[in-house]
Design a protein around this motif. Structure first.
Motif, short mmCIF file in Angstrom:
data_model
loop_
_atom_site.label_atom_id
_atom_site.label_comp_id
_atom_site.label_asym_id
_atom_site.label_seq_id
_atom_site.Cartn_x
_atom_site.Cartn_y
_atom_site.Cartn_z
N GLN A 116 38.68 70.99 24.47
CA GLN A 116 38.99 70.48 25.80
C GLN A 116 40.47 70.17 25.91
O GLN A 116 41.07 69.64 24.97
CB GLN A 116 38.19 69.19 26.06
N GLN A 117 41.06 70.49 27.04
CA GLN A 117 42.44 70.13 27.28
C GLN A 117 42.51 68.62 27.48
O GLN A 117 41.68 68.04 28.16
CB GLN A 117 42.96 70.83 28.53
N PRO A 118 43.51 67.96 26.89
CA PRO A 118 43.59 66.50 27.05
C PRO A 118 44.02 66.13 28.47
O PRO A 118 44.74 66.86 29.13
CB PRO A 118 44.66 66.10 26.03
N PHE A 119 43.53 64.97 28.89
CA PHE A 119 43.90 64.45 30.21
C PHE A 119 45.18 63.65 30.08
O PHE A 119 45.34 62.83 29.16
CB PHE A 119 42.77 63.57 30.76
N ASP A 120 46.11 63.88 30.97
CA ASP A 120 47.38 63.16 30.96
C ASP A 120 47.18 61.81 31.65
O ASP A 120 47.04 61.74 32.88
CB ASP A 120 48.43 63.99 31.69
N THR A 121 47.13 60.74 30.86
CA THR A 121 46.84 59.41 31.41
C THR A 121 47.95 58.88 32.31
O THR A 121 47.73 57.91 33.04
CB THR A 121 46.55 58.41 30.28
N SER A 122 49.12 59.49 32.27
CA SER A 122 50.19 59.03 33.16
C SER A 122 49.84 59.34 34.63
O SER A 122 50.43 58.76 35.54
CB SER A 122 51.52 59.67 32.79
N LEU A 123 48.88 60.23 34.86
CA LEU A 123 48.45 60.53 36.23
C LEU A 123 47.68 59.38 36.87
O LEU A 123 47.52 59.33 38.09
CB LEU A 123 47.58 61.79 36.25
N LEU A 124 47.19 58.45 36.06
CA LEU A 124 46.39 57.35 36.59
C LEU A 124 47.18 56.46 37.55
O LEU A 124 46.58 55.81 38.41
CB LEU A 124 45.83 56.50 35.45
N GLU A 125 48.49 56.42 37.41
CA GLU A 125 49.27 55.60 38.33
C GLU A 125 49.37 56.24 39.71
O GLU A 125 49.69 55.56 40.68
CB GLU A 125 50.65 55.30 37.77
N PHE A 126 49.04 57.54 39.84
CA PHE A 126 49.09 58.23 41.13
C PHE A 126 47.71 58.50 41.71
O PHE A 126 47.54 58.55 42.91
CB PHE A 126 49.82 59.57 41.00
N LEU A 127 46.73 58.71 40.84
CA LEU A 127 45.39 59.09 41.30
C LEU A 127 44.61 57.88 41.80
O LEU A 127 44.61 56.83 41.17
CB LEU A 127 44.61 59.76 40.16
N VAL A 128 43.94 58.05 42.91
CA VAL A 128 43.04 57.03 43.44
C VAL A 128 41.74 57.73 43.85
O VAL A 128 41.70 58.94 44.02
CB VAL A 128 43.64 56.28 44.65
N CYS A 129 40.71 56.94 44.01
CA CYS A 129 39.43 57.48 44.45
C CYS A 129 39.58 58.01 45.88
O CYS A 129 40.11 57.31 46.74
CB CYS A 129 38.36 56.39 44.39
N PRO A 130 39.13 59.22 46.15
CA PRO A 130 39.26 59.75 47.51
C PRO A 130 38.37 59.03 48.53
O PRO A 130 38.63 59.11 49.72
CB PRO A 130 38.84 61.22 47.37
N LEU A 131 37.37 58.31 48.06
CA LEU A 131 36.48 57.60 48.99
C LEU A 131 36.97 56.19 49.29
O LEU A 131 37.06 55.78 50.44
CB LEU A 131 35.06 57.54 48.42
N SER A 132 37.30 55.44 48.24
CA SER A 132 37.69 54.04 48.44
C SER A 132 39.19 53.80 48.40
O SER A 132 39.64 52.73 48.74
CB SER A 132 37.02 53.16 47.38
N LYS A 133 39.94 54.79 47.96
CA LYS A 133 41.41 54.70 47.83
C LYS A 133 41.83 53.62 46.82
O LYS A 133 42.91 53.07 46.91
CB LYS A 133 42.09 54.44 49.17
N LYS A 134 40.96 53.32 45.86
CA LYS A 134 41.26 52.32 44.83
C LYS A 134 41.57 53.02 43.52
O LYS A 134 41.15 54.17 43.31
CB LYS A 134 40.08 51.36 44.66
N PRO A 135 42.29 52.35 42.60
CA PRO A 135 42.64 52.97 41.32
C PRO A 135 41.39 53.31 40.49
O PRO A 135 40.34 52.71 40.64
CB PRO A 135 43.46 51.90 40.61
N LEU A 136 41.56 54.30 39.63
CA LEU A 136 40.48 54.76 38.77
C LEU A 136 40.77 54.38 37.33
O LEU A 136 41.91 54.16 36.94
CB LEU A 136 40.33 56.27 38.88
N ARG A 137 39.71 54.31 36.52
CA ARG A 137 39.83 54.02 35.09
C ARG A 137 39.40 55.25 34.31
O ARG A 137 38.40 55.88 34.63
CB ARG A 137 38.93 52.83 34.73
N TYR A 138 40.18 55.61 33.29
CA TYR A 138 39.86 56.77 32.46
C TYR A 138 38.95 56.36 31.32
O TYR A 138 39.24 55.42 30.59
CB TYR A 138 41.14 57.41 31.92
N ASP A 139 37.83 57.06 31.15
CA ASP A 139 36.91 56.83 30.05
C ASP A 139 37.01 58.03 29.11
O ASP A 139 36.56 59.13 29.44
CB ASP A 139 35.48 56.67 30.56
N ALA A 140 37.62 57.82 27.94
CA ALA A 140 37.83 58.91 26.99
C ALA A 140 36.53 59.39 26.36
O ALA A 140 36.44 60.55 25.97
CB ALA A 140 38.81 58.46 25.90
N ASN A 141 35.52 58.51 26.26
CA ASN A 141 34.25 58.92 25.65
C ASN A 141 33.53 59.97 26.48
O ASN A 141 32.97 60.93 25.94
CB ASN A 141 33.33 57.70 25.46
#
Length: 114
Positions: A46-71
């Motif tokens: 699997q390609q790794p997810f770039d966690t620096s994107l978390l500061e820009f990405l928000v939920c498209p429904l609630s517009k709130k920040p998301l949390r990355y779950d590596a598991n």
């Protein structure tokens, strides 16, 4: 009138002269095309997810920040209880593709009045 006709004729001749020399589709030689891209073979890793994107990405429904779950390799919206999958390092933020997750049992489903 003759000047307009001659002007169009000269323009057409010049355009045809230049378009015949320029190829519209570039030639592709075998060394410039990756065989892997044509074979449909995917890497098992699997390609790794770039966690620096978390500061820009928000939920498209609630517009709130998301949390990355590596598991589970998902982006979690804890308020709505949904998880967006990450495929090949790219978050799939389509709400219809998200899966519902169970909220913690110790948090009440309905607010208590006091």
């Amino acid at each position: 009138m003759i000047r307009n006709v001659l002007g169009r004729l000269v323009t057409t001749v010049h355009v045809h002269r230049y378009t015949n020399k320029v190829p519209l589709i570039p030639k592709v030689n075998p060394s410039s095309v990756s065989v892997r891209s044509l074979s449909g073979v995917k890497d098992d890793v699997q390609q790794p997810f770039d966690t620096s994107l978390l500061e820009f990405l928000v939920c498209p429904l609630s517009k709130k920040p998301l949390r990355y779950d590596a598991n589970t390799n998902e982006l979690i919206n804890e308020d709505l209880g949904i998880a967006y999958p990450i495929v090949d390092g790219i978050p799939n933020m389509i709400p219809q593709e998200a899966r519902l997750i169970q909220k913690d049992a110790d948090t009440p489903a309905t607010p208590t009045q006091g």
